[in-house]
Design a protein around this motif. Structure first.
Motif, PDB file in Angstrom:
ATOM      1  N   LYS A  86      77.580  31.366   2.956  1.00  0.00           N
ATOM      2  CA  LYS A  86      78.438  30.280   3.611  1.00  0.00           C
ATOM      3  C   LYS A  86      77.792  29.716   4.837  1.00  0.00           C
ATOM      4  N   ALA A 121      86.416  25.750  -2.119  1.00  0.00           N
ATOM      5  CA  ALA A 121      86.348  25.777  -3.731  1.00  0.00           C
ATOM      6  C   ALA A 121      87.445  25.049  -4.246  1.00  0.00           C
ATOM      7  N   VAL A 162      85.720  30.090   2.252  1.00  0.00           N
ATOM      8  CA  VAL A 162      84.967  29.798   0.809  1.00  0.00           C
ATOM      9  C   VAL A 162      85.878  29.622  -0.139  1.00  0.00           C
ATOM     10  N   ARG A 163      87.089  30.218  -0.029  1.00  0.00           N
ATOM     11  CA  ARG A 163      88.386  29.958  -1.356  1.00  0.00           C
ATOM     12  C   ARG A 163      88.810  28.522  -1.009  1.00  0.00           C
ATOM     13  N   GLN A 177      85.371  30.083  -6.339  1.00  0.00           N
ATOM     14  CA  GLN A 177      84.787  30.216  -5.484  1.00  0.00           C
ATOM     15  C   GLN A 177      83.132  30.508  -5.857  1.00  0.00           C
TER      16      GLN A 177
END
Lengths: 212, 212
Positions: free
Chosen positions: B59, B42, B38-39, B49
Motif C-alpha cells: 500500500k 479496489a 486497500v479494499r 483487492q
DNA sequence: GTCGTAATTATGCAAGTGTATAATTTTAGC
DNA sequence: GCTAAAATTATACACTTGCATAATTACGAC
C-alpha cells in the motif's frame, strides 16, 4: 515493609480531560485523525484505554472536543496582542500581523493539525461550524483593523474594495503561516513577519514597516 | 444459450495502474491516507483487492506512486500556460498567477490531497523529496518571472530582495489557492485571480491588472 | 478506620486492516 | 482450437481498531 506503590492516581476531571485532549492533538498532528488511535492516545497520556470512554462518549466525541480546544486556543493567541494594545489602529494592525506570523501561532504542529482536521471539517457539520466561525472571526478582525488604519490615514474605502483587501491580506498571512510551519528551516526567525508587513502594507497602500 | 458473461477484462498495465492511482487519490482526498483502505480503493476501481498487490508491492508503494502522479500533474498544469506564451515577461507572470488561481489548479480535491498527504510528506523521506522538488520548482519559476518582469520595466533588484518578493508572492498565491479550494462558494469565479494579480502587483511594484 | 462511590484498570469481542498465497479466468501465440 | 503464461479473483491469516463490560483501586465522608 510492604511495597505500597499506588497503581494509579486520581486526577480532577478537568485535568484528565485536558491531558487526554493534548495527547490527542499531538497524535493527530503526527499521524492524522485515523492514525490517532484510542490506544495510542491513552499511552501518550499515561493512562489505559478504557479511561477514554469514561470521559468521552466515543472517539468522535474526543476528536471534536480536541478540535474545539485547539481552535479556541489559536483564536486567543491572535486576539490578545492586538486588542491589548492602546496605540493607533495602524499599530494594532501591525501587532495583529506580527502575532499571526510568529511563534507560537506559526508552528509545525498547528499546520499539521490544520491539515489533519481538514477532511473531517469538510464532512462533519459540527466541525464545519466551528471552523467557519473561527475563520470568519479572524477575517472580520483583520478587515476591521484595515478599515481603521485606512480611516486613520484619511482614506475612505468602499465595502467591496475593503472585502477584497481583507481577503488578499488574509491570504498572504495564511500563505506565510503555512510556509513557515511547513518549512520551519526555510526562514530566518523574523523574516516571516517582516515579509508579512511589507506585503500587507503594499496591498492596502500603507507603509507598515517604519516605526510610527 | 450458455450465459458466457466474462467475469473480468484484462487491461493494459498502464491503464490499470492509472485507474488504481486515480481511485487512490479520490479516496485519499475524501478520507485521508489511512482512510483510503486497500479494499476501498479496489472497489472504487472496480477490481478485487488482490489485484493491487499485483501492480504495487505494498500500500505504501501505491500511495507514493499516487502522490508522485498527482504532483507531476499539478506541476504540468501551472507550467503550461506561462511557458507556451510568446508575449512579454509581464504577460507570462500574469498568465502564471492566473493559472495558479483558476480551476483546475484551484480545486477542492487538490486542497484535500495536499492536506491528507502533509503528514506523510513530513515523515517519509521519499515523499519529502518529491515535495521539496516540486515546491522549489514552483517558487523558482515564480522568482524568475518576477525578475524578468521587473527587468523589463527597467528595474534592477538585488538577489535577497528578489527572494523576499518571491516568498511573499508565493504566499499570497498559496493562501488564495487554499482559501479558494477550502471554501469554494466564498468567491466569485474570477475573484481569486483578480485579487491575486492586484496583490502580486502591489508586492512587486508593478501594475498587473491593465492589459499591456 | 471503614466503607461506598467514582475513577481507573483489565479483559474480551466483533469488525476492519494489510498482506500472503492459492485458485481461477482471460488472452495472445502457435 | 490448444496451451501456457499472465491477469484477476478468491480465500485465509495475523494484527489492529473502537467499543463494551467486568474487575479492581483510590480516596473522601462519616
Amino acid at each position: 515493609m510492604a511495597e505500597e506503590r499506588r497503581k494509579f492516581k486520581r486526577e480532577s476531571a478537568q485535568a484528565r480531560r485536558e491531558a487526554l485532549i493534548c495527547a490527542t492533538l499531538e497524535l493527530v498532528a503526527e499521524h492524522g485523525v485515523r492514525g490517532a488511535t484510542v490506544r495510542g492516545i491513552a499511552e501518550r497520556a499515561d493512562v489505559t484505554q478504557g479511561l477514554i470512554r469514561h470521559y468521552f462518549s466515543s472517539k468522535e466525541d474526543l476528536i471534536t472536543a480536541a478540535y474545539e480546544y485547539h481552535m479556541t486556543h489559536m483564536t486567543d493567541l491572535t486576539e490578545a496582542p492586538a486588542s491589548q494594545l492602546q496605540g493607533t489602529a495602524r499599530d494594532r494592525l501591525v501587532a495583529f500581523v506580527e502575532a499571526s506570523l510568529t511563534a507560537p501561532v506559526v508552528d509545525p504542529q498547528s499546520i499539521a493539525l490544520w491539515a489533519s482536521f481538514l477532511n473531517k471539517v469538510q464532512n462533519d457539520p459540527a466541525m464545519k461550524a466551528i471552523h467557519a466561525r473561527t475563520y470568519a472571526d479572524f477575517r472580520d478582525r483583520l478587515e476591521a483593523l484595515i478599515a481603521a488604519a485606512l480611516g486613520e490615514a484619511g482614506q475612505v474605502t468602499e465595502a467591496g474594495q475593503l472585502r477584497h483587501l481583507a481577503i488578499a491580506c488574509n491570504a498572504v498571512i495564511d500563505g506565510l503561516w503555512l510556509e513557515g510551519g511547513a518549512l520551519p528551516d526555510a526562514f530566518e526567525p523574523d523574516e516571516l513577519p517582516k515579509i508579512g508587513l511589507i506585503s500587507v502594507g503594499a496591498i492596502v497602500g500603507l507603509n507598515l514597516t517604519h516605526s510610527s
